[in-house]
Design an enzyme around this catalytic site. Structure first.
Site, short mmCIF file in Angstrom:
data_model
loop_
_atom_site.label_atom_id
_atom_site.label_comp_id
_atom_site.label_asym_id
_atom_site.label_seq_id
_atom_site.Cartn_x
_atom_site.Cartn_y
_atom_site.Cartn_z
N TYR A 199 0.92 -1.27 -0.06
CA TYR A 199 0.20 -0.08 -0.16
C TYR A 199 0.99 1.16 -0.03
O TYR A 199 0.71 2.03 1.06
CB TYR A 199 -0.81 0.09 1.21
CG TYR A 199 -2.17 0.65 0.83
CD1 TYR A 199 -3.29 0.01 0.03
CD2 TYR A 199 -2.81 1.88 1.38
CE1 TYR A 199 -4.35 0.82 -0.10
CE2 TYR A 199 -3.69 2.66 1.12
CZ TYR A 199 -4.59 1.91 0.12
OH TYR A 199 -5.65 2.54 -0.25
N HIS A 224 3.15 4.55 -0.36
CA HIS A 224 3.04 5.89 -0.29
C HIS A 224 4.57 6.65 -0.39
O HIS A 224 5.57 5.74 -0.81
CB HIS A 224 2.48 6.49 0.75
CG HIS A 224 3.16 6.08 2.15
ND1 HIS A 224 4.39 6.18 2.55
CD2 HIS A 224 2.58 4.90 3.17
CE1 HIS A 224 4.58 5.73 3.73
NE2 HIS A 224 3.59 4.93 4.04
N GLU A 225 4.48 7.86 -0.48
CA GLU A 225 5.64 8.61 -0.82
C GLU A 225 6.83 8.32 0.20
O GLU A 225 8.26 8.44 -0.17
CB GLU A 225 5.54 10.07 -0.76
CG GLU A 225 5.19 10.66 -2.08
CD GLU A 225 5.85 10.38 -3.20
OE1 GLU A 225 7.12 10.54 -3.05
OE2 GLU A 225 5.45 10.22 -4.27
N GLY A 226 6.67 7.54 1.43
CA GLY A 226 7.45 7.42 2.32
C GLY A 226 8.05 6.10 1.91
O GLY A 226 9.74 6.00 1.82
N HIS A 227 7.29 5.23 1.30
CA HIS A 227 8.11 4.08 0.77
C HIS A 227 9.03 4.35 -0.58
O HIS A 227 9.71 3.65 -0.63
CB HIS A 227 7.14 3.22 0.35
CG HIS A 227 6.10 2.56 1.37
ND1 HIS A 227 4.72 2.66 1.57
CD2 HIS A 227 6.50 1.77 2.56
CE1 HIS A 227 4.28 2.11 2.77
NE2 HIS A 227 5.21 1.44 3.11
N GLN A 249 3.94 -10.18 12.79
CA GLN A 249 4.12 -8.90 13.56
C GLN A 249 2.85 -8.25 13.85
O GLN A 249 2.94 -7.04 14.44
CB GLN A 249 5.14 -7.97 12.73
CG GLN A 249 4.38 -7.25 11.63
CD GLN A 249 5.45 -6.51 10.78
OE1 GLN A 249 6.47 -7.25 10.09
NE2 GLN A 249 5.24 -5.42 10.65
N GLN A 277 13.03 6.28 9.00
CA GLN A 277 13.19 6.78 10.36
C GLN A 277 11.65 6.75 11.29
O GLN A 277 11.91 6.97 12.40
CB GLN A 277 13.62 8.09 10.21
CG GLN A 277 14.08 8.95 11.57
CD GLN A 277 14.92 8.25 12.38
OE1 GLN A 277 16.03 7.57 11.97
NE2 GLN A 277 14.92 7.91 13.87
N SER A 295 1.59 7.31 6.23
CA SER A 295 1.45 5.93 6.80
C SER A 295 0.44 5.21 6.02
O SER A 295 -0.54 5.66 5.70
CB SER A 295 1.15 5.81 8.14
OG SER A 295 0.69 4.55 8.89
N ARG A 338 -1.64 3.23 7.15
CA ARG A 338 -2.69 3.35 8.38
C ARG A 338 -3.50 4.62 8.12
O ARG A 338 -4.67 4.49 8.88
CB ARG A 338 -2.27 2.97 9.62
CG ARG A 338 -1.82 1.48 9.68
CD ARG A 338 -1.51 1.05 11.00
NE ARG A 338 -1.52 -0.32 11.23
CZ ARG A 338 -0.35 -1.06 11.60
NH1 ARG A 338 0.84 -0.46 11.44
NH2 ARG A 338 -0.37 -2.44 11.52
P1 AMP Z 1 5.46 -0.44 6.40
O1 AMP Z 1 5.00 -0.79 5.08
O2 AMP Z 1 4.72 0.58 7.14
O3 AMP Z 1 6.12 -1.59 7.14
O4 AMP Z 1 6.80 0.36 6.23
C1 AMP Z 1 8.03 -0.08 5.33
C2 AMP Z 1 9.43 0.70 5.34
O5 AMP Z 1 8.78 2.11 4.85
C3 AMP Z 1 9.72 0.88 6.99
O6 AMP Z 1 11.07 0.89 6.69
C4 AMP Z 1 9.02 2.14 7.16
O7 AMP Z 1 9.77 2.84 8.25
C5 AMP Z 1 9.24 2.76 5.88
N1 AMP Z 1 8.20 4.01 5.89
C6 AMP Z 1 6.84 4.02 6.40
N2 AMP Z 1 6.47 5.30 6.40
C7 AMP Z 1 7.46 6.12 6.16
C8 AMP Z 1 7.53 7.69 6.05
N3 AMP Z 1 6.54 8.37 6.06
N4 AMP Z 1 8.70 8.05 5.67
C9 AMP Z 1 9.97 7.37 5.60
N5 AMP Z 1 9.86 5.76 5.34
C10 AMP Z 1 8.68 5.39 5.76
#
Ligand code: AMP
Length: 280
Positions: A30, A32-35, A59, A146, A183, A185
């Site tokens: 799912y 987003h820009e963070g990924h 998890q 982070q 996120s 979420r």
């Molecule tokens: P997730 O899919 O939520 O398990 O996140 C996968 C990876 O993306 C993890 O290393 C998270 O820390 C990173 N991540 C999630 N949200 C962000 C964000 N807003 N900015 C930077 N990295 C993110």
């Protein structure tokens, strides 16, 4: 970009690329820009970028959001390709866990405070799946955000303790324009919750500003200030607000000369949001 579902296919595709620098970005999808910022950072430094998309049941605790966790693999494939991923690994649960694992990786100590105490067993699930992904992909670099600072600290320690031959890179938190940390979420939030959720970022930034001006002599005052700020939002229910040393996550006795992590977890309805800042 190729999409594969099997461990054997990942190994097969990477066999002819072993002389190249390989980067791994583990995610639950799912995107987003963070990924995408992690994928782009990997692309800038590695010749082959592997993205994993796997909602890891290990998890999630009982009563958490495993079954309703948002998923959209077709869209993930599209945006991952645009961001520069070369191989997308999207295994099924059966592929990753053909039988319930009797072997798990557990990092002690670092997993006890913050999210570890609210989500028992969560980090064991994370370290176990990341260890498996490291064995499957054998990357040179692995990328984390982070945003999940405790997760990054825990995995860094696992890499050191178990001598995984990988360099870990932690990338800055990517935020929406109003400061909310991106996120997967966030889609759970109602419009009202979404607008109140900016208090996480606002309280951390305001706290940092006051701290830099020399306002506080102990960590309890920082916690009280941030708690008070968050409680101005009627829909916010605090799970924790904590100030710890970073990256060892030990209690803080002396504020001056320390690197601090100020971390918060807050419920809006059933949605639990986390955020943090590192104060140097
Ligand atoms: P997730 O899919 O939520 O398990 O996140 C996968 C990876 O993306 C993890 O290393 C998270 O820390 C990173 N991540 C999630 N949200 C962000 C964000 N807003 N900015 C930077 N990295 C993110």
């Amino acid at each position: 970009m190729e999409v594969v579902n099997q461990i054997a296919s990942v190994r097969d595709r990477l066999k002819q690329n072993r002389h190249k620098k390989i980067g791994l970005v583990p995610t639950m999808g799912y995107l987003h820009e963070g990924h995408l910022s992690l994928i782009r950072e990997a692309k800038a430094n590695c010749e082959v970028v592997v993205l994993s998309v796997f909602v890891n049941p290990l998890q999630f605790g009982p009563g958490e959001d495993l079954s309703r966790y948002p998923r959209d693999l077709q869209r993930d494939i599209q945006v991952a390709k645009e961001a520069g991923a070369d191989l997308l690994f999207a295994p099924s649960v059966e592929e990753m866990y053909p039988h319930p694992p009797l072997t798990q990786v557990q990092v002690k100590g670092l997993t006890e405070p913050l999210c570890g105490s609210s989500r028992p067993g969560h980090f064991d699930g994370v370290t176990t799946v990341v260890a498996k992904l490291l064995h499957i992909v054998e990357p040179d670099h692995i990328y984390f955000g982070q945003k999940d600072a405790q997760q990054a600290a825990v995995i860094q320690r696992m890499v050191e303790d178990l001598h995984f031959p990988v360099h870990m890179v932690t990338c800055p938190t990517v935020r929406e324009e109003d400061g909310l940390a991106m996120s997967s979420r966030n889609v759970y939030l109602t419009p009202e919750e979404r607008s109140q959720a900016t208090i996480l970022y606002r309280s951390l930034s305001e706290g940092e500003k006051l701290w830099r001006q020399g306002h506080w002599l102990n960590s309890k005052d920082i916690v009280s200030f941030i708690e008070d700020q968050i409680q101005t939002q009627p829909l916010a229910k605090i799970d924790y607000v904590q100030v710890l040393h970073f990256p060892d996550l030990e209690p803080v006795h002396e504020l001056t000369g320390s690197t601090l992590i100020v971390a918060v977890a807050v419920y809006f309805g059933k949605t639990r949001l986390i955020d943090n800042m590192i104060w140097n």
